[in-house]
Design a protein around this motif. Structure first.
Motif, short mmCIF file in Angstrom:
data_model
loop_
_atom_site.label_atom_id
_atom_site.label_comp_id
_atom_site.label_asym_id
_atom_site.label_seq_id
_atom_site.Cartn_x
_atom_site.Cartn_y
_atom_site.Cartn_z
N TYR A 245 0.86 -1.18 0.00
CA TYR A 245 0.00 0.00 0.00
C TYR A 245 0.90 1.23 0.00
N LYS A 247 1.27 5.75 -1.03
CA LYS A 247 0.71 7.03 -0.61
C LYS A 247 -0.79 7.08 -0.89
N LYS A 248 -1.50 7.76 -0.01
CA LYS A 248 -2.95 7.90 -0.13
C LYS A 248 -3.66 6.56 -0.10
N ASN A 249 -2.97 5.57 0.52
CA ASN A 249 -3.52 4.23 0.69
C ASN A 249 -3.81 3.52 -0.63
N ARG A 250 -3.05 3.86 -1.66
CA ARG A 250 -3.25 3.24 -2.97
C ARG A 250 -2.60 1.86 -3.01
#
Length: 349
Positions: A245, A247-250
């Motif tokens: 996972y 940045k920004k939980n992508r």
């Protein structure tokens, strides 16, 4: 067993002065082939897998160097002398010889390039030739300063693609020695020497490998699969993908590549070219690797190669070569597991 190629004043045995751009005095005509054509020929051949991988890596390195020098796509590079069938066989012949010797580790002495200038198709160039110099980036050079061209792009490509390390002969027991003499006359012996030897056991327990990493969140599965294939072609020891996972939980994929130091630059360039990453992390690790050897086992379904892992003289584990077993299963219409059981039965008898 390991091969140490000790280079005496010359790195190859070719009968021509240069492999790509030089003007030649020969009366015969050389075939010109694109790099992509040569790679396809090798990929579609029946050569052993490791011979294919090594041959592809050599030509890929040379194509990358020539492409950079001429400002063109490596796949579109036209090989002149090196594209002739005899030169293709020279490269493949080296890889077949190493396979016959089961040489997994190749140590090369510092490479002599020679000095002076060289007449090529595009004019007078200093030695080493542009493509040779590009290929030898990161490779230790010898202080030997004889006049003339001592290393061609073909020789440099072989060294760059196949060398696991550079330096003098490490401690070990010599088994066999081979010499190859070039036909061009110099004031010094025009000879290359290869030494097959068994390294001291404590020295072979650990080796240095480079770990390359990059995580991406905007590459497709097809792109990552293709990148993995390309990485293996240029000499990666292993490539694997790990879900992560970012940045920004992508959700993304961590691409990890293991390779020898000599192959690290081309693997790094391949990662940058074939994935969407903006950068590649690099670190050096020590690993302990069991010695490996190949044996052939006769089964009712034909010959199947088996890879054996050794600790000294003890076989720690052994595994049938998947491609051989799969081909046997297809040819005889039996389950793959049936072929595997037969291989292990023959090994245990």
């Amino acid at each position: 067993m390991q091969v140490h190629t000790h280079v005496h004043n010359h790195t190859h045995e070719h009968k021509h002065d240069h492999t790509h751009e030089h003007n030649h005095d020969h009366n015969h005509t050389h075939v010109h082939r694109k790099a992509s054509d040569i790679l396809k020929m090798i990929q579609s051949s029946d050569l052993p897998d490791r011979v294919k991988k090594r041959s592809l890596s050599i030509f890929q390195f040379i194509a990358e160097a020539e492409g950079k020098i001429h400002g063109m796509d490596p796949a579109d590079v036209h090989f002149h002398e090196v594209g002739a069938m005899d030169s293709i066989l020279d490269v493949i012949g080296v890889c077949l010889a190493l396979e016959s010797l089961d040489a997994s580790t190749i140590i090369v002495s510092p490479v002599p390039t020679g000095t002076g200038k060289l007449r090529m198709a595009h004019g007078l160039y200093p030695i080493p030739a542009p493509a040779t110099a590009e290929l030898l980036r990161g490779v230790p050079l010898s202080e030997f300063t004889a006049k003339g061209e001592l290393t061609t792009p073909t020789g440099a490509g072989i060294v760059k693609a196949l060398a696991s390390a550079f330096g003098p002969l490490p401690a070990g027991t010599i088994d066999r020695i081979g010499y190859g003499a070039g036909t061009k006359n110099f004031e010094h012996p025009n000879v290359v020497r290869a030494v097959l030897y068994e390294q001291e056991q404590e020295k072979t327990c650990y080796e240095t490998i480079v770990v390359l990493e990059a995580q991406v969140d905007d590459s497709t599965g097809e792109t990552l699969g293709f990148a993995m294939e390309k990485l293996f072609e240029v000499g990666a020891l292993d490539v694997y993908h790990t879900p992560v996972y970012m940045k920004k939980n992508r959700p993304g994929v961590l691409v990890t590549v293991l390779c020898h130091p000599a192959s690290s630059a081309i693997c790094e360039e391949t990662m940058l070219a074939e994935t969407s990453t903006f950068g590649v992390r690099r670190s050096e690790w020590k690993r302990r690797a069991l010695a490996r050897q190949w044996v052939q086992v006769e089964t009712p379904f034909g010959l199947v190669r088996v890879k054996q892992a050794l600790e000294g003289e003890t076989i720690m584990r052994q595994s049938p070569e998947y491609e051989d077993a799969a081909q046997a299963a297809r040819s005889f219409g039996v389950p793959l597991e049936t072929v595997y059981r037969e291989v292990y039965k023959q090994l245990n008898d």
